[in-house]
Design an enzyme around this catalytic site. Structure first.
Site, short mmCIF file in Angstrom:
data_model
loop_
_atom_site.label_atom_id
_atom_site.label_comp_id
_atom_site.label_asym_id
_atom_site.label_seq_id
_atom_site.Cartn_x
_atom_site.Cartn_y
_atom_site.Cartn_z
N HIS A 9 -10.72 6.85 0.77
CA HIS A 9 -10.76 8.15 0.08
C HIS A 9 -11.95 9.01 0.52
O HIS A 9 -12.14 10.10 -0.01
CB HIS A 9 -10.79 8.01 -1.45
CG HIS A 9 -9.63 7.23 -2.02
ND1 HIS A 9 -9.31 7.19 -3.35
CD2 HIS A 9 -8.69 6.44 -1.41
CE1 HIS A 9 -8.25 6.43 -3.54
NE2 HIS A 9 -7.86 5.95 -2.37
N ASP A 35 -7.32 2.78 4.16
CA ASP A 35 -6.48 2.71 2.94
C ASP A 35 -5.18 3.46 3.16
O ASP A 35 -5.10 4.62 2.84
CB ASP A 35 -7.28 3.28 1.77
CG ASP A 35 -6.55 3.16 0.45
OD1 ASP A 35 -5.57 2.40 0.37
OD2 ASP A 35 -6.94 3.85 -0.50
N GLU A 60 1.58 5.39 -4.11
CA GLU A 60 0.65 4.39 -4.63
C GLU A 60 -0.60 5.07 -5.16
O GLU A 60 -1.14 4.70 -6.19
CB GLU A 60 0.27 3.38 -3.55
CG GLU A 60 -0.48 2.15 -4.07
CD GLU A 60 -1.98 2.33 -4.18
OE1 GLU A 60 -2.63 1.48 -4.82
OE2 GLU A 60 -2.54 3.31 -3.66
N GLU A 61 -1.06 6.10 -4.44
CA GLU A 61 -2.32 6.76 -4.81
C GLU A 61 -2.18 7.61 -6.07
O GLU A 61 -3.16 8.13 -6.58
CB GLU A 61 -2.83 7.63 -3.65
CG GLU A 61 -3.18 6.84 -2.38
CD GLU A 61 -4.41 5.96 -2.53
OE1 GLU A 61 -4.99 5.90 -3.63
OE2 GLU A 61 -4.79 5.34 -1.52
N GLU A 119 -4.36 -4.21 0.71
CA GLU A 119 -5.42 -3.23 0.41
C GLU A 119 -6.74 -3.74 1.00
O GLU A 119 -6.94 -4.94 1.14
CB GLU A 119 -5.57 -3.06 -1.12
CG GLU A 119 -4.42 -2.37 -1.80
CD GLU A 119 -4.42 -0.85 -1.62
OE1 GLU A 119 -5.43 -0.28 -1.13
OE2 GLU A 119 -3.39 -0.24 -1.95
N ASP A 175 1.34 6.38 1.57
CA ASP A 175 0.69 7.64 1.21
C ASP A 175 -0.83 7.53 1.32
O ASP A 175 -1.39 6.44 1.29
CB ASP A 175 1.10 8.10 -0.20
CG ASP A 175 0.80 7.09 -1.30
OD1 ASP A 175 0.94 5.87 -1.06
OD2 ASP A 175 0.40 7.51 -2.40
N HIS A 211 1.16 0.61 1.24
CA HIS A 211 1.65 1.94 0.86
C HIS A 211 1.46 2.89 2.02
O HIS A 211 0.57 2.72 2.84
CB HIS A 211 0.98 2.45 -0.42
CG HIS A 211 -0.51 2.59 -0.37
ND1 HIS A 211 -1.13 3.69 0.19
CD2 HIS A 211 -1.51 1.79 -0.81
CE1 HIS A 211 -2.44 3.56 0.06
NE2 HIS A 211 -2.70 2.40 -0.52
#
Ligand SMILES: [Zn+2]
Length: 387
Positions: free
Chosen positions: A360, A105, A137-138, A165, A75, A73
């Site tokens: 994150h 990530d 995705e997030e 991931e 984003d 992903h």
């Protein structure tokens, strides 16, 4: 002569685009498409409904089925309020670590996938390599579904999907799924002294919440299946995290709204749990309507994620184990897009560089060693599987 970039060069570029999920990712997609086309690789795009975001897919190698998809992903999660010690949108290397939002990530894997695609094009492969880069995705993983649809329409169907991931390059074969709903109980207001003529939305809503408690108790007491036993807890959980309702202590509440979600073990489907919820809702609603017919309960789905189930003799698992030499059993507690690929009948596993613990976080990083391990993985994939 077109520039040939290293995974690290590509990572620097990708991180420089602040592709937080709420914002556009088109500048990043433009850059990736420009780089791939400069190496003779044509790309397709899948746009969001409002046109501000796009997923990208591309194919290298012969026009045949049976290839490998690298899925990532584009984003990232926001940096608002996080105490970063360097600019989150510039990769900073320090003590063997590459700091920057999304390094772990999962722009590190995206960079490796883009690098691998160009390598496969440059060296030539006898089996196809494809890339799938998604957005949003997030914020729910759902936008990968139309991306998969477009890929299957426009490209020869691949047989294996690797979702990169962060797993420290371990082979992850399963994760739970989930589905969430906003539940709006629409009752009928009367003075609380006349409760028998009113429909208190809070008190009827409480029956559904108590049903959630009972689900958890029943599931916890049952013997888990082999698949369920891989997880902690080894059962499907039902949860209510937010509730609002009522206007005054002496009025039967007209409205009660709460959010209810399932996190299902992957051998129990989202649909099956939704059907159980709907049956219980119908029962409570009938009871409400026997008092005041115009009352109701409205369900709005707010989140949906397919679980990733371990595959028996899965092609993706066998391939990744061969390349990594990792034979450990791994499941993860976070959700990924892998379940949606599996649902579209691709053999799928999760394997990518970096540690999810760094995702994150402020000062998110990917170690140089993990990026190097990822590059070695891609090199072997091209040399030993695709060539
Ligand atoms: Zn991710």
């Amino acid at each position: 002569m077109t520039a040939l970039l290293s995974p690290r060069d590509i990572l620097d570029q990708l991180v420089s685009f602040p592709t937080v999920s709420r914002d556009t990712n088109l500048p990043l997609i433009d850059w990736v498409e420009g780089y791939l086309t400069s190496h003779g690789i044509s790309c397709g795009r899948q746009y969001s409904a409002d046109g501000t975001k796009a997923g990208l897919y591309a194919h290298v190698g012969p026009d045949v089925t049976g290839g490998v998809v690298l899925s990532g992903h584009t984003d990232v999660v926001p940096v608002d309020g996080q105490p970063w010690t360097s600019d989150p949108f510039t990769v900073v290397e320090k003590d063997g670590k590459l700091y920057g939002r999304g390094t772990c990530d999962m722009k590190g894997f995206d960079a490796l996938a883009i690098w691998a695609l160009v390598e496969a094009q440059r060296l030539g492969v006898s089996r196809p390599l494809q890339i799938a880069l998604s957005y949003d995705e997030e914020v729910g993983c759902e936008e990968v579904v139309p991306l998969i649809e477009q890929m299957t329409q426009h490209l020869p169907k691949a047989s294996v999907v690797i979702v990169g991931e962060p797993s420290m390059m371990k082979t992850v074969t399963a994760h739970k799924g989930g589905r969430a709903f906003r539940v709006h109980v629409k009752g009928f207001e009367v003075h609380s002294s006349l409760i028998h003529t009113g429909v208190n939305a809070i008190m009827f809503g409480a029956k559904l919440i108590e049903w959630a408690n009972q689900n958890n108790a029943t599931a916890a007491a049952a013997t888990p299946s082999d698949t369920a036993a891989l997880f902690v807890p080894p059962w499907t959980s039902t949860h209510v995290g937010v509730i609002k309702g009522g206007t005054a202590g002496n009025i039967t509440a007209k409205d009660c709204v709460f959010e209810l979600d399932f996190r299902n073990v992957p051998d129990e489907s989202n649909d099956e749990w939704e059907a159980r919820l709907r049956a219980k809702v119908a029962e409570v609603e009938a009871e409400m309507q026997s008092i005041v017919p115009e009352t109701s309960i409205e369900l709005t789905q707010t989140f949906d994620l397919n679980g990733l189930a371990p595959e028996e003799n899965g092609a993706a698992e066998a391939l990744v184990r061969r390349l990594t030499g990792d034979n450990s059993e791994n499941v993860v507690s976070y959700g990924t897009e892998a379940g949606h690929f599996q649902n579209a009948s691709y053999s799928t596993v999760v394997c990518g560089p970096g540690d999810i613990a760094q995702a994150h976080q402020p000062d998110e990083f990917l170690s140089v060693a993990q990026l190097t391990a990822g590059q070695a993985f891609m090199r072997k994939l091209i040399d030993e599987v695709l060539s």
